[in-house]
Design an enzyme around this catalytic site. Structure first.
Site, PDB file in Angstrom:
ATOM      1  N   GLY A 182       0.835  -1.207   0.000  1.00  0.00           N
ATOM      2  CA  GLY A 182       0.000   0.000   0.000  1.00  0.00           C
ATOM      3  C   GLY A 182       0.863   1.248   0.000  1.00  0.00           C
ATOM      4  O   GLY A 182       0.473   2.304   0.508  1.00  0.00           O
TER       5      GLY A 182
ATOM      6  N   ARG B 111     -19.822  -8.189   5.672  1.00  0.00           N
ATOM      7  CA  ARG B 111     -18.581  -8.643   6.289  1.00  0.00           C
ATOM      8  C   ARG B 111     -17.931  -9.799   5.523  1.00  0.00           C
ATOM      9  O   ARG B 111     -16.717  -9.856   5.371  1.00  0.00           O
ATOM     10  CB  ARG B 111     -18.807  -9.068   7.743  1.00  0.00           C
ATOM     11  CG  ARG B 111     -17.484  -9.253   8.436  1.00  0.00           C
ATOM     12  CD  ARG B 111     -17.634  -9.616   9.876  1.00  0.00           C
ATOM     13  NE  ARG B 111     -18.315 -10.907  10.006  1.00  0.00           N
ATOM     14  CZ  ARG B 111     -18.476 -11.532  11.152  1.00  0.00           C
ATOM     15  NH1 ARG B 111     -18.047 -10.979  12.253  1.00  0.00           N
ATOM     16  NH2 ARG B 111     -19.096 -12.691  11.198  1.00  0.00           N
TER      17      ARG B 111
ATOM     18  N   ASN C  44     -10.109  -9.448   1.523  1.00  0.00           N
ATOM     19  CA  ASN C  44      -8.829  -9.378   2.215  1.00  0.00           C
ATOM     20  C   ASN C  44      -8.117 -10.720   2.248  1.00  0.00           C
ATOM     21  O   ASN C  44      -6.883 -10.774   2.254  1.00  0.00           O
ATOM     22  CB  ASN C  44      -9.012  -8.785   3.608  1.00  0.00           C
ATOM     23  CG  ASN C  44      -9.110  -7.276   3.507  1.00  0.00           C
ATOM     24  OD1 ASN C  44      -8.140  -6.626   3.142  1.00  0.00           O
ATOM     25  ND2 ASN C  44     -10.283  -6.731   3.758  1.00  0.00           N
TER      26      ASN C  44
ATOM     27  N   GLN D 149       0.067 -12.847   0.224  1.00  0.00           N
ATOM     28  CA  GLN D 149       1.208 -12.133   0.829  1.00  0.00           C
ATOM     29  C   GLN D 149       1.890 -13.013   1.878  1.00  0.00           C
ATOM     30  O   GLN D 149       3.121 -13.052   1.959  1.00  0.00           O
ATOM     31  CB  GLN D 149       0.760 -10.795   1.425  1.00  0.00           C
ATOM     32  CG  GLN D 149       0.409  -9.778   0.324  1.00  0.00           C
ATOM     33  CD  GLN D 149       0.024  -8.410   0.860  1.00  0.00           C
ATOM     34  OE1 GLN D 149       0.012  -8.175   2.063  1.00  0.00           O
ATOM     35  NE2 GLN D 149      -0.297  -7.501  -0.050  1.00  0.00           N
TER      36      GLN D 149
ATOM     37  N   ASN E  68      -6.938  -2.995   7.562  1.00  0.00           N
ATOM     38  CA  ASN E  68      -8.088  -3.583   8.272  1.00  0.00           C
ATOM     39  C   ASN E  68      -8.840  -4.604   7.439  1.00  0.00           C
ATOM     40  O   ASN E  68      -8.843  -4.491   6.215  1.00  0.00           O
ATOM     41  CB  ASN E  68      -9.040  -2.455   8.683  1.00  0.00           C
ATOM     42  CG  ASN E  68      -8.506  -1.732   9.903  1.00  0.00           C
ATOM     43  OD1 ASN E  68      -8.035  -2.355  10.840  1.00  0.00           O
ATOM     44  ND2 ASN E  68      -8.560  -0.408   9.867  1.00  0.00           N
TER      45      ASN E  68
ATOM     46  N   ASP F  49      -4.290   2.532  18.979  1.00  0.00           N
ATOM     47  CA  ASP F  49      -5.297   2.558  20.043  1.00  0.00           C
ATOM     48  C   ASP F  49      -4.625   2.833  21.394  1.00  0.00           C
ATOM     49  O   ASP F  49      -5.140   3.588  22.217  1.00  0.00           O
ATOM     50  CB  ASP F  49      -6.038   1.221  20.070  1.00  0.00           C
ATOM     51  CG  ASP F  49      -6.544   0.851  18.687  1.00  0.00           C
ATOM     52  OD1 ASP F  49      -7.417   1.557  18.175  1.00  0.00           O
ATOM     53  OD2 ASP F  49      -6.025  -0.119  18.094  1.00  0.00           O
TER      54      ASP F  49
ATOM     55  N   HIS G  13      -8.710  -4.811  16.985  1.00  0.00           N
ATOM     56  CA  HIS G  13      -8.616  -3.408  16.552  1.00  0.00           C
ATOM     57  C   HIS G  13      -9.931  -3.043  15.868  1.00  0.00           C
ATOM     58  O   HIS G  13     -10.058  -3.034  14.649  1.00  0.00           O
ATOM     59  CB  HIS G  13      -7.435  -3.209  15.601  1.00  0.00           C
ATOM     60  CG  HIS G  13      -7.456  -1.855  14.950  1.00  0.00           C
ATOM     61  ND1 HIS G  13      -7.226  -0.706  15.647  1.00  0.00           N
ATOM     62  CD2 HIS G  13      -7.728  -1.475  13.686  1.00  0.00           C
ATOM     63  CE1 HIS G  13      -7.344   0.334  14.828  1.00  0.00           C
ATOM     64  NE2 HIS G  13      -7.656  -0.119  13.635  1.00  0.00           N
TER      65      HIS G  13
HETATM   66  P1  NAI Z   1      -5.265   4.288   1.144  1.00  0.00           P
HETATM   67  O1  NAI Z   1      -6.489   3.844   0.417  1.00  0.00           O
HETATM   68  O2  NAI Z   1      -4.817   5.708   1.043  1.00  0.00           O
HETATM   69  O3  NAI Z   1      -4.026   3.385   0.693  1.00  0.00           O
HETATM   70  C1  NAI Z   1      -4.093   2.018   0.579  1.00  0.00           C
HETATM   71  C2  NAI Z   1      -3.196   1.617  -0.576  1.00  0.00           C
HETATM   72  O4  NAI Z   1      -3.092   0.193  -0.584  1.00  0.00           O
HETATM   73  C3  NAI Z   1      -3.720   2.048  -1.949  1.00  0.00           C
HETATM   74  O5  NAI Z   1      -2.720   2.788  -2.617  1.00  0.00           O
HETATM   75  C4  NAI Z   1      -4.003   0.720  -2.643  1.00  0.00           C
HETATM   76  O6  NAI Z   1      -3.719   0.778  -4.029  1.00  0.00           O
HETATM   77  C5  NAI Z   1      -3.035  -0.205  -1.926  1.00  0.00           C
HETATM   78  N1  NAI Z   1      -3.377  -1.629  -1.995  1.00  0.00           N
HETATM   79  C6  NAI Z   1      -4.602  -2.193  -1.987  1.00  0.00           C
HETATM   80  N2  NAI Z   1      -4.494  -3.522  -2.126  1.00  0.00           N
HETATM   81  C7  NAI Z   1      -3.176  -3.803  -2.203  1.00  0.00           C
HETATM   82  C8  NAI Z   1      -2.451  -5.002  -2.375  1.00  0.00           C
HETATM   83  N3  NAI Z   1      -3.065  -6.182  -2.510  1.00  0.00           N
HETATM   84  N4  NAI Z   1      -1.101  -4.935  -2.413  1.00  0.00           N
HETATM   85  C9  NAI Z   1      -0.470  -3.748  -2.308  1.00  0.00           C
HETATM   86  N5  NAI Z   1      -1.110  -2.583  -2.174  1.00  0.00           N
HETATM   87  C10 NAI Z   1      -2.450  -2.606  -2.115  1.00  0.00           C
HETATM   88  O7  NAI Z   1      -5.500   3.851   2.671  1.00  0.00           O
HETATM   89  P2  NAI Z   1      -4.674   4.299   3.958  1.00  0.00           P
HETATM   90  O8  NAI Z   1      -5.299   5.506   4.553  1.00  0.00           O
HETATM   91  O9  NAI Z   1      -3.220   4.324   3.643  1.00  0.00           O
HETATM   92  O10 NAI Z   1      -5.015   3.071   4.945  1.00  0.00           O
HETATM   93  C11 NAI Z   1      -4.531   1.769   4.671  1.00  0.00           C
HETATM   94  C12 NAI Z   1      -5.193   0.745   5.584  1.00  0.00           C
HETATM   95  O11 NAI Z   1      -4.846   0.988   6.952  1.00  0.00           O
HETATM   96  C13 NAI Z   1      -6.729   0.744   5.552  1.00  0.00           C
HETATM   97  O12 NAI Z   1      -7.139  -0.626   5.538  1.00  0.00           O
HETATM   98  C14 NAI Z   1      -7.119   1.347   6.873  1.00  0.00           C
HETATM   99  O13 NAI Z   1      -8.385   0.870   7.296  1.00  0.00           O
HETATM  100  C15 NAI Z   1      -6.009   0.833   7.761  1.00  0.00           C
HETATM  101  N6  NAI Z   1      -5.807   1.563   9.008  1.00  0.00           N
HETATM  102  C16 NAI Z   1      -5.447   0.822  10.117  1.00  0.00           C
HETATM  103  C17 NAI Z   1      -5.188   1.427  11.324  1.00  0.00           C
HETATM  104  C18 NAI Z   1      -4.773   0.618  12.519  1.00  0.00           C
HETATM  105  O14 NAI Z   1      -4.621   1.195  13.598  1.00  0.00           O
HETATM  106  N7  NAI Z   1      -4.593  -0.700  12.444  1.00  0.00           N
HETATM  107  C19 NAI Z   1      -5.316   2.884  11.466  1.00  0.00           C
HETATM  108  C20 NAI Z   1      -5.635   3.594  10.253  1.00  0.00           C
HETATM  109  C21 NAI Z   1      -5.885   2.922   9.073  1.00  0.00           C
END
Ligand code: NAI
Length: 338
Positions: free
Chosen positions: A11, A98, A105, A112, A131, A159, A187
């Site tokens: 990502g 869900r 995912n 991966q 997530n 968190d 989470h």
């Molecule tokens: P974003 O949408 O800006 O970036 C996600 C990127 O992942 C995109 O560029 C997309 O093309 C890429 N992607 C999707 N599938 C992929 C794959 N199979 N292989 C490689 N790249 C792939 O989202 P953002 O804001 O960067 O968030 C990313 C994730 O983090 C989301 O799932 C979000 O819910 C999660 N998150 C988790 C948190 C935590 O505390 N655990 C906190 C905040 C966000």
């Protein structure tokens, strides 16, 4: 000179990726002496953004940045990986069930995990940020039978840091004076932020706050902070998520005593991380659940022996029940085996 460490970020063209990459390359992840070989994995729609970020990384002329590769190929991305930050995922969209979310995912984190099993370095450490993070980590670990399962973790440090920040604001104390906070479970909004073992300068937090505040303010606000950020900021948590990812991996590698801010908080405290349960605290073995953890010699260990009162027990059990449901759902979809 130290040997470069290979860091793979999935990502890498996304928002959290943009907030993470410059910190990794500047030495905030692994320290000021460790050269970094960066591998940025994207899907085709995100590859241009990742390539643009790679140009900017070059323009920073970071002395520690040994090399940068942008790829859409899993084998290339995880070849020789020491540190894997799995950020890219398929978050829940409007109207998405869900089952559809877990299925989408599964098709990301299964392959991966298999690529990590195939190509990563023997000392590989994995943190899942994307997530639903706990269950995505469970799926990845299930596809990497040759990698010890304790190398797969999910991020609950955001968190944990949110709990510290809200507590510090409420008590009007610096964050560095607080210790012993724990995030338990998933989470998600069912997580349980626990302050029953927490202290402020040696005073139990439970002597400083009342139960009504804990129950009606603190716990729901920590658990729903992600939604609060979206409502106020107009977009999801990005820099704070990247910061927590750095904290998680820096302390896993360097130990929970290696606070970079020079405070001794990290030395006397534990942190929170979602790790594969060994059955501690009644959490079924094999679930990826958040616990109080310390990192010693590069390995997480669950802090043992904490007394769990009824108030906490029911909340831990409720979040663990959600993790069991998610695990059973991905089993039913054939994404993991028994
Ligand atoms: P974003 O949408 O800006 O970036 C996600 C990127 O992942 C995109 O560029 C997309 O093309 C890429 N992607 C999707 N599938 C992929 C794959 N199979 N292989 C490689 N790249 C792939 O989202 P953002 O804001 O960067 O968030 C990313 C994730 O983090 C989301 O799932 C979000 O819910 C999660 N998150 C988790 C948190 C935590 O505390 N655990 C906190 C905040 C966000």
């Amino acid at each position: 000179a130290a040997k470069p460490v290979t860091v793979t970020l999935t990502g890498a063209g996304g928002q959290i990726g943009y907030a993470l990459l410059f910190r990794i390359a500047s030495g905030q992840l692994l320290g000021p002496d460790v050269p970094i070989r960066l591998r940025m994995l994207e899907i085709p729609s995100g590859a241009a953004a990742a390539a643009g970020t790679a140009l900017e990384l070059q323009d920073c002329a970071f002395p520690l940045l040994h090399s940068v590769d942008v790829t859409t190929d899993l084998a290339e991305a995880f070849d020789g990986t020491n540190v894997a930050l799995l950020v890219g995922s398929r978050p829940r969209g409007p109207g998405m069930e869900r089952g559809d979310l877990l299925q989408a995912n599964g098709t990301i984190f299964g392959p991966q995990g298999a690529a990590i099993n195939e190509g990563a370095a023997d000392d590989v450490r994995v943190v899942v940020v994307g997530n639903p993070a706990n269950t995505n980590a469970l799926i990845a670990a299930a596809h990497a039978p040759d990698v010890p399962s304790d190398r797969f973790t999910a991020l609950t440090r955001l968190d944990h840091n949110r709990a510290l920040g809200l507590l510090a604001a409420h008590l009007e104390l610096p964050v560095g004076q607080l210790s012993g906070v724990t995030i338990w479970g998933n989470h998600s909004a069912t997580q349980y932020p626990d302050v029953f073992h927490a202290q402020a300068n040696g005073t139990p937090i439970t002597d400083l706050v009342d139960e009504a505040w804990l129950q009606n303010e603190f716990i729901p606000r920590v658990a729903k902070r992600g939604a609060e950020i979206i409502a106020v900021r107009g977009g999801s948590s990005v820099a704070s998520a990247a910061n927590a990812t750095i904290d998680h991996m820096r302390q896993w590698v360097g130990g929970t005593g290696s606070g970079r801010d020079g405070s001794d908080r990290d030395g006397v405290d534990w942190t929170s991380a979602a790790v594969v349960s060994d059955g501690s605290y009644g959490v079924p073995a094999g679930l990826v659940s958040s616990f109080p953890v310390r990192s010693v010699n590069g390995c997480w260990e669950i802090v043992q022996g904490l007394a769990i009162e009824e108030f906490s027990r029911v909340r831990i059990d409720a979040s663990v029940a959600e993790l069991i449901e998610e695990r059973d759902a991905v089993r039913a979809l054939g994404l993991i085996r028994d």
